[in-house]
Design an enzyme around this catalytic site. Structure first.
Site, PDB file in Angstrom:
ATOM      1  N   GLU A  94       0.824  -1.208   0.000  1.00  0.00           N
ATOM      2  CA  GLU A  94       0.000   0.000   0.000  1.00  0.00           C
ATOM      3  C   GLU A  94       0.857   1.258   0.000  1.00  0.00           C
ATOM      4  O   GLU A  94       1.926   1.289   0.605  1.00  0.00           O
ATOM      5  CB  GLU A  94      -0.842   0.037   1.277  1.00  0.00           C
ATOM      6  CG  GLU A  94      -1.760  -1.135   1.407  1.00  0.00           C
ATOM      7  CD  GLU A  94      -2.567  -1.074   2.699  1.00  0.00           C
ATOM      8  OE1 GLU A  94      -3.357  -1.995   2.918  1.00  0.00           O
ATOM      9  OE2 GLU A  94      -2.418  -0.120   3.471  1.00  0.00           O
ATOM     10  N   CYS A 108       3.225   8.451   1.587  1.00  0.00           N
ATOM     11  CA  CYS A 108       3.567   7.507   2.654  1.00  0.00           C
ATOM     12  C   CYS A 108       3.769   6.154   1.986  1.00  0.00           C
ATOM     13  O   CYS A 108       2.835   5.611   1.389  1.00  0.00           O
ATOM     14  CB  CYS A 108       2.440   7.452   3.678  1.00  0.00           C
ATOM     15  SG  CYS A 108       2.736   6.238   4.973  1.00  0.00           S
ATOM     16  N   CYS A 115       5.250  -7.405   7.753  1.00  0.00           N
ATOM     17  CA  CYS A 115       6.248  -6.922   8.724  1.00  0.00           C
ATOM     18  C   CYS A 115       6.487  -8.015   9.753  1.00  0.00           C
ATOM     19  O   CYS A 115       5.559  -8.709  10.156  1.00  0.00           O
ATOM     20  CB  CYS A 115       5.761  -5.649   9.410  1.00  0.00           C
ATOM     21  SG  CYS A 115       7.000  -4.931  10.532  1.00  0.00           S
ATOM     22  N   CYS A 119       3.714  -5.798  15.990  1.00  0.00           N
ATOM     23  CA  CYS A 119       3.058  -4.854  16.913  1.00  0.00           C
ATOM     24  C   CYS A 119       1.551  -5.176  16.918  1.00  0.00           C
ATOM     25  O   CYS A 119       0.942  -5.332  15.849  1.00  0.00           O
ATOM     26  CB  CYS A 119       3.317  -3.426  16.479  1.00  0.00           C
ATOM     27  SG  CYS A 119       5.092  -3.094  16.298  1.00  0.00           S
ATOM     28  N   CYS A 122      -1.255  -3.140  14.887  1.00  0.00           N
ATOM     29  CA  CYS A 122      -0.942  -2.742  13.508  1.00  0.00           C
ATOM     30  C   CYS A 122      -1.430  -3.798  12.520  1.00  0.00           C
ATOM     31  O   CYS A 122      -1.096  -4.979  12.641  1.00  0.00           O
ATOM     32  CB  CYS A 122       0.563  -2.543  13.376  1.00  0.00           C
ATOM     33  SG  CYS A 122       1.102  -2.304  11.674  1.00  0.00           S
ATOM     34  N   CYS A 339      -1.664   1.817   7.977  1.00  0.00           N
ATOM     35  CA  CYS A 339      -0.923   0.920   7.099  1.00  0.00           C
ATOM     36  C   CYS A 339      -1.450  -0.495   7.198  1.00  0.00           C
ATOM     37  O   CYS A 339      -1.780  -0.992   8.253  1.00  0.00           O
ATOM     38  CB  CYS A 339       0.568   0.991   7.383  1.00  0.00           C
ATOM     39  SG  CYS A 339       1.057   0.267   8.939  1.00  0.00           S
TER      40      CYS A 339
HETATM   41  N1  SAH Z   1       7.480   0.113  11.031  1.00  0.00           N
HETATM   42  C1  SAH Z   1       7.665   1.503  11.238  1.00  0.00           C
HETATM   43  C2  SAH Z   1       6.989   2.353  10.204  1.00  0.00           C
HETATM   44  C3  SAH Z   1       5.639   1.916   9.706  1.00  0.00           C
HETATM   45  S1  SAH Z   1       4.304   2.059  10.860  1.00  0.00           S
HETATM   46  C4  SAH Z   1       7.196   1.882  12.633  1.00  0.00           C
HETATM   47  O1  SAH Z   1       6.575   1.051  13.287  1.00  0.00           O
HETATM   48  O2  SAH Z   1       7.521   2.982  13.057  1.00  0.00           O
HETATM   49  C5  SAH Z   1       4.062   3.824  10.958  1.00  0.00           C
HETATM   50  C6  SAH Z   1       3.435   4.286  12.249  1.00  0.00           C
HETATM   51  O3  SAH Z   1       2.062   3.888  12.326  1.00  0.00           O
HETATM   52  C7  SAH Z   1       4.105   3.726  13.498  1.00  0.00           C
HETATM   53  O4  SAH Z   1       4.275   4.732  14.460  1.00  0.00           O
HETATM   54  C8  SAH Z   1       3.105   2.711  13.973  1.00  0.00           C
HETATM   55  O5  SAH Z   1       3.253   2.429  15.336  1.00  0.00           O
HETATM   56  C9  SAH Z   1       1.811   3.397  13.629  1.00  0.00           C
HETATM   57  N2  SAH Z   1       0.637   2.548  13.604  1.00  0.00           N
HETATM   58  C10 SAH Z   1       0.534   1.281  13.158  1.00  0.00           C
HETATM   59  N3  SAH Z   1      -0.730   0.832  13.301  1.00  0.00           N
HETATM   60  C11 SAH Z   1      -1.437   1.853  13.843  1.00  0.00           C
HETATM   61  C12 SAH Z   1      -2.805   2.009  14.243  1.00  0.00           C
HETATM   62  N4  SAH Z   1      -3.652   1.016  14.092  1.00  0.00           N
HETATM   63  N5  SAH Z   1      -3.187   3.192  14.776  1.00  0.00           N
HETATM   64  C13 SAH Z   1      -2.292   4.198  14.927  1.00  0.00           C
HETATM   65  N6  SAH Z   1      -0.994   4.112  14.569  1.00  0.00           N
HETATM   66  C14 SAH Z   1      -0.576   2.944  14.049  1.00  0.00           C
HETATM   67 FE1  SF4 Z   2       5.780  -3.332  11.629  1.00  0.00          FE
HETATM   68 FE2  SF4 Z   2       3.405  -2.230  12.032  1.00  0.00          FE
HETATM   69 FE3  SF4 Z   2       5.100  -2.539  14.069  1.00  0.00          FE
HETATM   70 FE4  SF4 Z   2       5.623  -0.696  12.178  1.00  0.00          FE
HETATM   71  S1  SF4 Z   2       3.883  -0.708  13.590  1.00  0.00           S
HETATM   72  S2  SF4 Z   2       7.050  -2.211  13.078  1.00  0.00           S
HETATM   73  S3  SF4 Z   2       4.795  -1.764  10.362  1.00  0.00           S
HETATM   74  S4  SF4 Z   2       4.170  -4.198  12.887  1.00  0.00           S
END
Ligand code: SAH
Ligand code: SF4
Length: 358
Positions: A94, A108, A115, A119, A122, A339
């Site tokens: 995406e 973006c 990944c 997390c 996410c 994302c």
């Molecule tokens: N992997 C990297 C960059 C991609 S995620 C990282 O984790 O920083 C980009 C941002 O979106 C990160 O700060 C992540 O924690 C946040 N993010 C992911 N899922 C989310 C959600 N459901 N609501 C709010 N922020 C989210």
């Molecule tokens: Fe990976 Fe999503 Fe965690 Fe960023 S927030 S490191 S994309 S699992």
């Protein structure tokens, strides 16, 4: 196997070498580079300054890009568009374009298919890891939006590597792509307008700090105690908060640049005044800024965004520690612009493929 070379994966030097290996002079490589990044053409026939023999050789051996658009969504305010692309091995990634009233046009973009960091909140983390993107696949996402904006008489001004994947887990391709985006003879996006976001891979943050450039860094923190952060971001068990903050401090001292921390505000989880106080103590005195982003709900996690009163109390607490912060409403929430969410959505509608519209 005769896989076609994706020209976006080749540096200027590699393009020169390629044409020379085919018996053409090196300057033809420079011309191809200009066609790709300055004129942003999508077909070899458009490279009109090249001899026909070279165009034919290119058509036989190489291709311009890997991405095929399979879905697109526009936010109701028309300022955010999200696109889903299929790669040759059927991976889906995406990319999002956000248009701001002050004229900024920010892409973006993704750095991995899926990944590995897991997390919990996410959508990408919920899918697991498929593979790293190549340098060309990272660059092509930005190029796609730049091309569209230029057609509209506009220009791509900023790039954030905050789409699917952990950029610093795919370190070399990510850095090469950032340099390609910055290249003054190509997309020419200023280094200070390109931001990489990491979940907190400590050795890579230190390596990034040692690079000689002006790219910007963001670290996803989301909790101020190891117990809470490990529950949200499993990687915290490997790189605990203390080490992440030490690496951040090293980055700021080494570069003299302000960095960003991201914090998704999850109702009842990490939005208490106690957490804000811990965060305030942790970051006090560090040249940084905190982006507070109310959680974007995802299917695989039952948390919800904090309510406005909690957000305000959190902000005021950070203010009292002198820690700069802003609340960012996540853009395009009505189009699953968090994302990984569009891919999840499209896969749910199994078998249906939206057609490309751009
Ligand atoms: N992997 C990297 C960059 C991609 S995620 C990282 O984790 O920083 C980009 C941002 O979106 C990160 O700060 C992540 O924690 C946040 N993010 C992911 N899922 C989310 C959600 N459901 N609501 C709010 N922020 C989210
Ligand atoms: Fe990976 Fe999503 Fe965690 Fe960023 S927030 S490191 S994309 S699992």
């Amino acid at each position: 196997m005769s896989a076609m070379t994706n020209l976006y994966d080749l540096s200027l030097e590699a393009l020169r070498e390629l044409v020379q290996s085919w018996g053409f002079p090196a300057y033809r490589g420079k011309q191809i580079h200009e066609w790709l990044y300055k004129h942003k053409v999508i077909a070899f026939e458009q490279m009109t300054s090249l001899p026909v023999a070279l165009r034919e050789k290119l058509a036989a051996e190489a291709k311009i890009g890997n991405m095929e658009q399979v879905a697109e969504q526009h936010s109701s305010d028309g300022q955010t568009v999200k696109r889903l692309f299929r790669l040759p091995d059927n991976q889906l990634i995406e990319s999002v374009l956000m248009e701001y009233d002050d004229g900024r046009r920010t892409a973006c973009i993704s750095t991995q298919a899926g990944c590995a960091m897991g997390c919990v909140f996410c959508a990408t983390g919920q899918m697991g890891f498929a593979r790293h993107l190549t340098t060309g696949e990272i660059v092509e996402q930005a190029l796609h939006f730049a091309r569209q904006l230029e057609r509209e008489g506009d220009r791509l001004s900023n790039v954030v590597l905050m789409g699917m994947g952990e950029p610093l887990h795919n370190y070399d391709h990510t850095l090469e792509a950032m340099h390609a985006l910055n290249d003054p003879t190509g997309l020419n996006i200023g280094q200070r307008h390109i931001t990489v976001s990491t979940v907190g891979l400590v050795p890579q943050i230190r390596r990034f700090a040692d690079e000689d450039n002006e790219f910007k860094l963001a670290i996803s923190l989301h909790a101020a105690s190891d117990e809470e952060r490990s529950a949200l971001l499993p990687i915290n068990k490997r790189f605990p908060i203390r080490e992440v903050i030490d690496a951040a401090r090293y980055y700021v001292e080494k570069t003299g640049r302000r960095m960003t921390f991201e914090w998704a505000l999850i109702r009842g989880e990490n939005d208490t005044v106690e957490q804000a106080q811990k965060l305030g103590k942790l970051l006090q005195g560090l040249l940084c800024h905190v982006n507070l982003i109310p959680l974007n709900p995802t299917g695989g996690y039952d948390g919800s965004p904090s309510d406005p009163a909690r957000v305000q109390a959190f902000q005021e607490t950070l203010d009292s520690y002198g820690v700069a912060n802003t609340v960012r409403v996540r853009r395009g929430i009505d189009i699953q612009a968090g994302c990984g969410q569009l891919k999840t959505e499209v896969l749910k509608r199994k078998g249906t493929h939206e057609t490309a519209t751009a």
